[in-house]
Design a protein around this motif. Structure first.
Motif, short mmCIF file in Angstrom:
data_model
loop_
_atom_site.label_atom_id
_atom_site.label_comp_id
_atom_site.label_asym_id
_atom_site.label_seq_id
_atom_site.Cartn_x
_atom_site.Cartn_y
_atom_site.Cartn_z
N ILE A 74 -43.92 -35.68 4.97
CA ILE A 74 -44.73 -36.47 5.90
C ILE A 74 -43.83 -37.28 6.83
O ILE A 74 -44.11 -37.40 8.03
CB ILE A 74 -45.70 -37.38 5.12
N ALA A 75 -42.76 -37.85 6.29
CA ALA A 75 -41.82 -38.61 7.14
C ALA A 75 -41.21 -37.72 8.21
O ALA A 75 -41.04 -38.14 9.36
CB ALA A 75 -40.72 -39.23 6.27
N LEU A 76 -40.90 -36.49 7.85
CA LEU A 76 -40.32 -35.55 8.81
C LEU A 76 -41.31 -35.21 9.92
O LEU A 76 -40.98 -35.29 11.11
CB LEU A 76 -39.86 -34.27 8.08
N VAL A 77 -42.51 -34.80 9.55
CA VAL A 77 -43.47 -34.41 10.58
C VAL A 77 -43.94 -35.62 11.38
O VAL A 77 -44.27 -35.49 12.56
CB VAL A 77 -44.66 -33.62 9.98
N ASN A 78 -43.95 -36.79 10.76
CA ASN A 78 -44.27 -38.00 11.52
C ASN A 78 -43.22 -38.25 12.60
O ASN A 78 -43.57 -38.64 13.72
CB ASN A 78 -44.33 -39.22 10.59
N GLN A 80 -41.35 -36.03 14.12
CA GLN A 80 -41.54 -35.03 15.16
C GLN A 80 -42.78 -35.34 16.00
O GLN A 80 -42.75 -35.26 17.23
CB GLN A 80 -41.68 -33.64 14.54
N THR A 81 -43.87 -35.70 15.33
CA THR A 81 -45.12 -35.92 16.03
C THR A 81 -45.06 -37.15 16.92
O THR A 81 -45.61 -37.15 18.04
CB THR A 81 -46.28 -36.07 15.02
N THR A 82 -44.40 -38.21 16.46
CA THR A 82 -44.26 -39.41 17.28
C THR A 82 -43.55 -39.08 18.58
O THR A 82 -43.98 -39.51 19.67
CB THR A 82 -43.48 -40.49 16.51
N ALA A 110 -45.63 -30.45 27.03
CA ALA A 110 -44.67 -31.46 26.62
C ALA A 110 -44.69 -31.65 25.10
O ALA A 110 -43.64 -31.79 24.47
CB ALA A 110 -44.98 -32.78 27.32
N TYR A 111 -45.88 -31.62 24.52
CA TYR A 111 -46.03 -31.76 23.07
C TYR A 111 -45.36 -30.60 22.34
O TYR A 111 -44.58 -30.79 21.39
CB TYR A 111 -47.52 -31.83 22.72
N ARG A 145 -57.31 -36.03 14.80
CA ARG A 145 -58.13 -37.10 15.38
C ARG A 145 -57.40 -37.75 16.55
O ARG A 145 -58.02 -38.07 17.58
CB ARG A 145 -58.47 -38.14 14.31
N LEU A 146 -56.10 -37.96 16.41
CA LEU A 146 -55.32 -38.59 17.48
C LEU A 146 -55.30 -37.72 18.73
O LEU A 146 -55.56 -38.19 19.84
CB LEU A 146 -53.89 -38.84 16.99
N LEU A 147 -54.98 -36.43 18.55
CA LEU A 147 -54.93 -35.52 19.70
C LEU A 147 -56.32 -35.33 20.30
O LEU A 147 -56.46 -35.23 21.53
CB LEU A 147 -54.34 -34.18 19.27
#
Length: 231
Positions: A74-78, A80-82, A110-111, A145-147
């Motif tokens: 989760i820390a890794l994908v967080n 990247q996602t941030t 860009a994402y 939800r964010l996207l």
């Protein structure tokens, strides 16, 4: 016996760094190791011992600093996602006066340029996170939800500008996100080995999908994005 560089057991400075700074450094090394190992060998095939060896971190420190392999994922994908969301927001700002379809496509490009920067990041973000655990699935739902919120906001802004007509944009947003996820997974695990796809082709398909889904007065003026290149 020599100890690893993370094993000073008190709160004093060690190697010029405070205890808190050493924790941050160890966590960063673990996340980097996770990107390499989860992105090449896969999450399920990567042991905590292997992660610690690559990151030069003791298993004791791993559990103290990270807690679990799941938390590390989760820390890794967080991370990247941030970065990806920041890039998408910058794209929306750059294209604020462009058409609705252009803004949506540019922001997704860009994402994806961040989450699909290379084969490792794409595999971790779109393949390895699927079906890991309830906690990781909740993280994935929160990202959707964010996207979705970003897409809905842009679509509603488009209504106000007369670019599209009111509708259930929540469903449209989920459809776009689902298409993006499926195409990104195809980038990692090609269904047809003789027909690999590129990020450019993904963005072209998203452009077509978005243009069709937002069909209104701007239809016919917007063409799929061409010439996108990601290094």
């Amino acid at each position: 016996m020599a100890r690893r560089d993370d094993e000073s057991r008190d709160g004093r400075n060690y190697g010029g760094l405070s205890k808190e700074q050493r924790v941050v450094q160890r966590q960063a090394r673990l996340v980097d190791a996770a990107l390499e190992l989860f992105g090449t060998q896969g999450y399920a095939a990567t042991s905590i011992e292997r992660l610690c060896a690559v990151a030069n971190v003791s298993t004791r420190s791993f559990y103290e600093d990270m807690g679990s392999r799941e938390a590390l994922l989760i820390a890794l994908v967080n991370r990247q996602t941030t970065r990806a969301v920041d890039a998408a927001l910058q794209a929306l700002e750059r294209t604020r006066d462009e058409s609705l379809s252009t803004r949506v496509v540019e922001s997704f490009h860009a994402y994806l340029a961040v989450t699909c920067r290379d084969q490792r990041t794409a595999r971790v973000h779109y393949v390895e996170v699927v079906g890991v655990s309830q906690a990781v699935e909740e993280w994935r739902r929160e990202q959707r939800r964010l996207l979705s919120a970003l897409l809905i906001h842009e679509a509603e802004r488009g209504v106000g500008r007369g670019e599209t007509t009111p509708r259930r944009f929540d469903l449209f947003a989920l459809a776009v996100i689902g298409a993006v996820n499926s195409l990104a997974q195809e980038l990692v695990q090609t269904t047809l080995p003789d027909a690999p796809i590129s990020l450019d082709e993904i963005c072209d398909e998203i452009a077509y999908f978005v243009s069709s889904g937002l069909a209104c007065s701007e239809v016919g003026r917007h063409s799929p994005r061409q010439g996108v290149r990601v290094s």
